[in-house]
Write a protein that holds these residues in place. Structure first.
Motif, PDB file in Angstrom:
ATOM      1  N   ASN A  95      46.220  -6.537 -75.637  1.00  0.00           N
ATOM      2  CA  ASN A  95      47.088  -5.123 -76.604  1.00  0.00           C
ATOM      3  C   ASN A  95      46.276  -4.552 -76.911  1.00  0.00           C
ATOM      4  O   ASN A  95      45.335  -5.059 -77.339  1.00  0.00           O
TER       5      ASN A  95
ATOM      6  N   ILE B  22      48.042   1.311 -81.434  1.00  0.00           N
ATOM      7  CA  ILE B  22      47.996   2.538 -81.320  1.00  0.00           C
ATOM      8  C   ILE B  22      48.186   3.074 -82.279  1.00  0.00           C
ATOM      9  O   ILE B  22      47.636   3.877 -83.007  1.00  0.00           O
TER      10      ILE B  22
ATOM     11  N   TYR C 271      51.454  -0.664 -79.392  1.00  0.00           N
ATOM     12  CA  TYR C 271      50.835  -1.228 -78.464  1.00  0.00           C
ATOM     13  C   TYR C 271      51.071  -0.301 -76.840  1.00  0.00           C
ATOM     14  O   TYR C 271      51.959  -0.595 -76.142  1.00  0.00           O
ATOM     15  N   LEU C 272      49.530  -0.641 -76.159  1.00  0.00           N
ATOM     16  CA  LEU C 272      49.658   0.027 -75.166  1.00  0.00           C
ATOM     17  C   LEU C 272      48.972  -2.071 -74.371  1.00  0.00           C
ATOM     18  O   LEU C 272      48.152  -2.745 -74.750  1.00  0.00           O
ATOM     19  N   GLN C 273      49.868  -2.642 -73.677  1.00  0.00           N
ATOM     20  CA  GLN C 273      49.273  -3.831 -73.091  1.00  0.00           C
ATOM     21  C   GLN C 273      48.755  -3.975 -71.195  1.00  0.00           C
ATOM     22  O   GLN C 273      49.924  -3.306 -70.490  1.00  0.00           O
TER      23      GLN C 273
ATOM     24  N   ALA D 299      49.608  -1.415 -66.043  1.00  0.00           N
ATOM     25  CA  ALA D 299      49.652  -1.121 -67.591  1.00  0.00           C
ATOM     26  C   ALA D 299      51.223  -1.373 -68.397  1.00  0.00           C
ATOM     27  O   ALA D 299      52.278  -0.412 -67.882  1.00  0.00           O
ATOM     28  N   ARG D 300      51.494  -1.406 -70.044  1.00  0.00           N
ATOM     29  CA  ARG D 300      53.009  -1.571 -70.492  1.00  0.00           C
ATOM     30  C   ARG D 300      52.496  -0.422 -72.002  1.00  0.00           C
ATOM     31  O   ARG D 300      51.954  -1.282 -72.600  1.00  0.00           O
ATOM     32  N   LEU D 301      53.576   0.119 -72.682  1.00  0.00           N
ATOM     33  CA  LEU D 301      53.332   0.477 -73.573  1.00  0.00           C
ATOM     34  C   LEU D 301      54.547  -0.103 -74.430  1.00  0.00           C
ATOM     35  O   LEU D 301      55.720   0.172 -73.633  1.00  0.00           O
TER      36      LEU D 301
END
Length: 274
Positions: free
Chosen positions: A215, A218, A225-227, A270-272
């Protein structure tokens, strides 16, 4: 057995010991054997009572283990929980927020389901269709004397001769079944090949899938956060053994000619979260 999430660790382990009996197989069509089976095959004279017995999906043992481990570094964790300054935030960006999860599944094999490529009496109009061939001798012992129980010796797709005639099943000398014990269907005569053959099982299955996640904070103190995820199926690249060829009359009858699982497959995503 379950351990709820604490100190970054959680896992769930399950074990099933079972015996499955039915008279229909599964509600899904498509035929086949094992976990992908359709309804049970039957001979023309058989009733539902005759079909009752082992399910084509029966698995005596099944074990699953899921785990998730959050490494103790980074914002909100044991170490570097509140990174300060540019250096702390830079270090948190490298070592903080990592998480590793995986699932291991093991199960024993399903019973065999024999089918037939031999001449059907109905094809020539001199018998009733839907009849099977027979096994001579002790029906529970059909393995030849030169097979010593190691299924790896049956993975012989490279030495087959596709002659397509009954009585000559290729150049492989070691097979799981003694083809000389099987005979073709006889007009107006029920065969004794079982609907489900429980005395020999398909090879067991063993698989492990895993993912590594991180993670990147941000905004809003890490709530946005960006994962980054690296995921792999069959991460250990376990080949495994496919099913026996149980089609009587096939050149590869009694052999295993394919692996059970695809090679390792990986993906990055990637997941936001916000």
């Amino acid at each position: 057995v379950q351990k709820r999430l604490s100190r970054g660790v959680t896992f769930l382990a399950t074990y099933t010991f079972s015996k499955s009996l039915d008279n229909v197989g599964t509600t899904a069509g498509g035929g086949g054997s094992g976990i992908t089976a359709g309804t049970k095959s039957y001979q023309a004279f058989q009733t539902l009572s005759d079909l009752y017995g082992y399910s084509p999906m029966d698995q005596t043992h099944r074990f699953t283990f899921y785990h998730d481990y959050q490494f103790p570094f980074g914002r909100g964790r044991k170490f570097l929980s509140s990174p300060k300054g540019a250096g702390g935030k830079f270090l948190d960006g490298i070592v903080g927020g990592w998480e590793y999860a995986g699932i291991w599944i093991f199960h024993t094999g399903t019973p065999l389901t024999f089918s037939n490529q031999l001449t059907d009496p109905a094809a020539s109009g001199d018998g009733v269709g839907g009849l099977w061939g027979s096994i001579s001798g002790n029906i529970a012992h059909i393995q030849p004397s030169n097979f010593h129980g190691n299924p790896n010796s049956l993975l012989t797709a490279t030495n087959l001769t596709n002659v397509g005639t009954w009585g000559n099943l290729g150049s492989a000398t070691v097979r799981g079944f003694n083809e000389s014990l099987f005979s073709a269907p006889v007009p107006l005569t029920p065969g004794n090949v079982p609907n489900i053959y429980p005395y020999i099982r398909e090879p067991h299955s063993n698989s492990y899938d895993a993912s590594l996640m991180k993670n990147f904070s941000i905004a809003r103190e890490g709530k946005v956060y960006l994962q980054l995820r690296v995921e792999a199926q069959n991460v250990l690249n376990i080949r495994g053994l496919g099913n026996y060829d149980t089609t009587i009359g096939d050149p590869s009858f009694g052999l295993i000619t394919a692996s059970a699982q695809n090679p390792r497959q990986m993906q990055i995503s990637a997941r936001l979260f916000f």
